[in-house]
Design an enzyme around this catalytic site. Structure first.
Site, mmCIF file in Angstrom:
data_model
loop_
_atom_site.group_PDB
_atom_site.id
_atom_site.type_symbol
_atom_site.label_atom_id
_atom_site.label_comp_id
_atom_site.label_asym_id
_atom_site.label_seq_id
_atom_site.Cartn_x
_atom_site.Cartn_y
_atom_site.Cartn_z
ATOM 1 C CE LYS A 1 -1.946 3.067 1.856
ATOM 2 N NZ LYS A 1 -1.748 4.459 1.418
ATOM 3 C CD GLU B 1 13.492 1.195 8.711
ATOM 4 O OE1 GLU B 1 14.062 2.241 9.072
ATOM 5 O OE2 GLU B 1 14.022 0.079 8.768
ATOM 6 C CB CYS C 1 13.505 9.091 6.852
ATOM 7 S SG CYS C 1 14.612 8.081 5.852
ATOM 8 C CD GLU D 1 10.477 13.532 9.855
ATOM 9 O OE1 GLU D 1 9.331 13.133 10.132
ATOM 10 O OE2 GLU D 1 11.323 12.837 9.281
#
Ligand SMILES: NC(=O)c1ccc[n+]([C@@H]2O[C@H](COP(=O)([O-])OP(=O)(O)OC[C@H]3O[C@@H](n4cnc5c(N)ncnc54)[C@H](O)[C@@H]3O)[C@@H](O)[C@H]2O)c1
Ligand SMILES: C[N+](C)(C)CC=O
Length: 505
Positions: free
Chosen positions: A187, A262, A296, A395
């Site tokens: 997905k 992750e 990331c 972030e």
């Protein structure tokens, strides 16, 4: 390169063929560099998840697994190599679709496609090698017993992936999962699914057995959540935000379903005063402005030794001014648009909050003046940052770097570790002993010395703390999809002798 007039109209890839989504709904695809709607993708819902999981289960057990899950690794390797070859053939086309879908510079997208092909090839080799690692003997302290280990595919796996490296992040999961003998439902992110759907086309072209890989596109809540909670999915491998990761973990815990996560990061780059400033500046730029900072592991917290801070920042601004910001299809573009209007607004809000909290926008912070349309943001450098500010703690996932100065190595390490995240960290210094010390002291899954961001399929990838757990890539990536079975045999002719035999009378 000229953009195609239309992008392919695809269905959901289930059981080896294309299917319209059960509710007939589709989601628009917007080119973030032009804001034009260029097509649409299917919006899967729980009904489609049901079909995809059932196709994956059938494929896992078909003919007792002889043709896939229990087949020699060499059989699966052939398919993975065939996928890699097709990716290479279609590299330019796939890169173009990736750029139109995500806004990343075409050169970056082309590099991503090379990495995708290399990842399929790498796991093809590991699939072959797996056969030779079966029945690894365990040395036991009792001669009457022999023990060995089988590595078996976990089963049907749900793979949920983000939009920043759409096909590459999917491949980091699909390639090892298939190499292990799992069957999968992928997905991808609703914000960038085009190349993942093309992967479905490639699987059909190379004759991958039906149902081994199923690809369903759609919203996280409508397609991702039912996949994560499906009782017949044996594991979820997720890459995405920490918030979604937490939700997936809660869902999976209800069925004691294994997950690998992750997640996000806020990684530091420490620069000492003994470096070649321009070389270090280029790594700082690559560490936070490549892929418009939507990485990331972006080293988005820059820690500068106070002795070089002023000179470093002058050069950083000069280099940042020279980045070519343009339509990502233009040759030489090094900063494209961010992925969506939502992401653009989110990043701009981070910048305005930083300003309100008292930080200084040393450079950038706005839409580039020469680009009137598209979700473009200048490379942004923020100074006068305190450790309580949002810009230091959260972030951003955009081309925004925040800077702090330090005096001592100890202070640098304390600042580097001052985060809930633990994905990556980097140090630049000519003193290699110091670099080694710092690489041990940084609390993260990845440390770069004298660089930032290089990533190799052979080396483990993953984070600590709120950046998640589990490792992708390398042998660790394959182990994510294998279950370890102990087989122990009693091999003596003697009775075991724990119980006294019943009387014969
Ligand atoms: N650690 C890594 O290797 C790595 C790599 C790339 C991106 N990321 C992280 O990904 C994030 C950016 O990606 P994003 O915005 O696509 O993340 P996201 O969490 O919004 O979405 C990721 C995926 O999860 C799906 N999803 C959303 N809600 C869901 C739910 N309730 N249940 C199941 N699935 C759901 C989305 O549709 C998408 O496919 C950043 O935080 C970034 O750091 C981490
Ligand atoms: C490692 N990388 C940069 C490809 C993906 C992280 O977002």
């Amino acid at each position: 390169m000229a953009a195609p007039s239309a992008i392919p109209r695809r269905g959901l890839f289930i059981g080896g063929g294309w299917r319209e989504p059960s509710l007939g709904r589709r989601l628009p695809v917007v080119n973030p560099a032009t804001e034009a709607t260029i097509g649409d993708i299917p919006a899967a819902t729980a009904e489609d998840v049901e079909l995809a999981v059932s196709a994956a289960r059938d494929a896992f057990g078909r003919d007792g697994g002889r043709h896939w899950s229990r087949a020699p690794g060499a059989v699966r390797a052939k398919y993975l190599k065939a996928i890699a070859a097709k990716i290479k053939d279609k590299k330019s086309y796939l890169a173009l679709l990736e750029t139109l879908d995500s806004g990343k510079p075409l050169d970056e997208a082309a590099g991503d496609m090379e990495d995708v092909a290399a990842c399929f090839e790498y796991y093809a080799d590991l699939a072959e090698a797996l056969d030779g690692k079966q029945r690894a003997p365990i040395s036991l302290p009792m001669e009457k017993f022999e023990s060995y280990v089988l590595k078996e595919p976990i089963g049907v796996v749900g793979l949920i992936t983000p939009w920043n490296y759409p096909l590459l992040m999917a491949t980091w999961k699909v390639a090892p999962a298939l190499a292990a003998g799992c069957t999968a439902v992928l997905k991808p992110s609703e914000l960038a699914s085009l190349t993942c759907l093309e992967l479905g086309g490639i699987c059909a072209e190379i004759g991958l057995p039906p149902g081994v890989l199923n690809i369903i596109t759609g919203l996280g809540t409508e397609a991702g959540a039912p996949l994560a909670s499906h009782p017949h999915v044996d594991k979820i491998a997720f890459t995405g935000s920490t918030e979604t990761g937490k939700r997936i973990m809660i869902t999976a815990s209800q069925m004691v379903k294994p997950v690998s996560l992750e997640l996000g990061g806020k990684s530091p780059l420490i620069v000492f005063d003994d470096v070649d400033i321009d070389k270090a500046v280029e790594w700082a730029m690559f560490g936070c402005f490549a892929n418009a900072g939507q990485v990331c592991s972006a080293t988005s917290r820059l820690l500068l030794h106070e002795k070089i801070a002023k000179r470093f920042l002058d050069r950083l601004v000069a280099w940042a001014k020279s980045i070519k910001i343009s339509d990502p299809l233009e040759e030489g573009c090094r900063l494209g648009s961010v992925v969506s209007e939502g992401q653009y607004k989110k990043i701009m809000k981070f910048i305005s909050t930083a300003r309100c909290e008292g930080a200084t926008i040393l450079y950038g912070g706005a839409r580039p003046q020469h680009l009137k349309r598209g979700f473009f943001i200048e490379p942004t450098i923020i100074t006068n940052v305190s450790t309580s500010m949002q810009i230091w703690r959260e972030e951003v996932f955009g081309p925004v770097i925040c800077v702090k100065e330090f005096r001592t190595e100890r202070e640098a390490v304390e600042l580097a570790n001052d985060t809930h995240y633990g994905l990556a960290g980097a140090v630049i210094s000519n003193d290699l002993e110091r670099c080694e010390r710092i690489s041990k002291a940084i609390q993260s899954g990845i440390v770069w010395i004298n660089c930032s961001q290089p990533c190799f399929v052979q080396a483990p990838w993953g984070g600590n703390k709120r950046s998640g757990f589990g490792r992708e890539l390398g042998q660790w990536g394959l182990d994510n999809y294998l279950s370890v079975k102990q087989v122990t045999k009693y091999c003596s002719d003697e009775p075991y002798g724990w119980y006294r035999p019943p009387s014969k009378l």
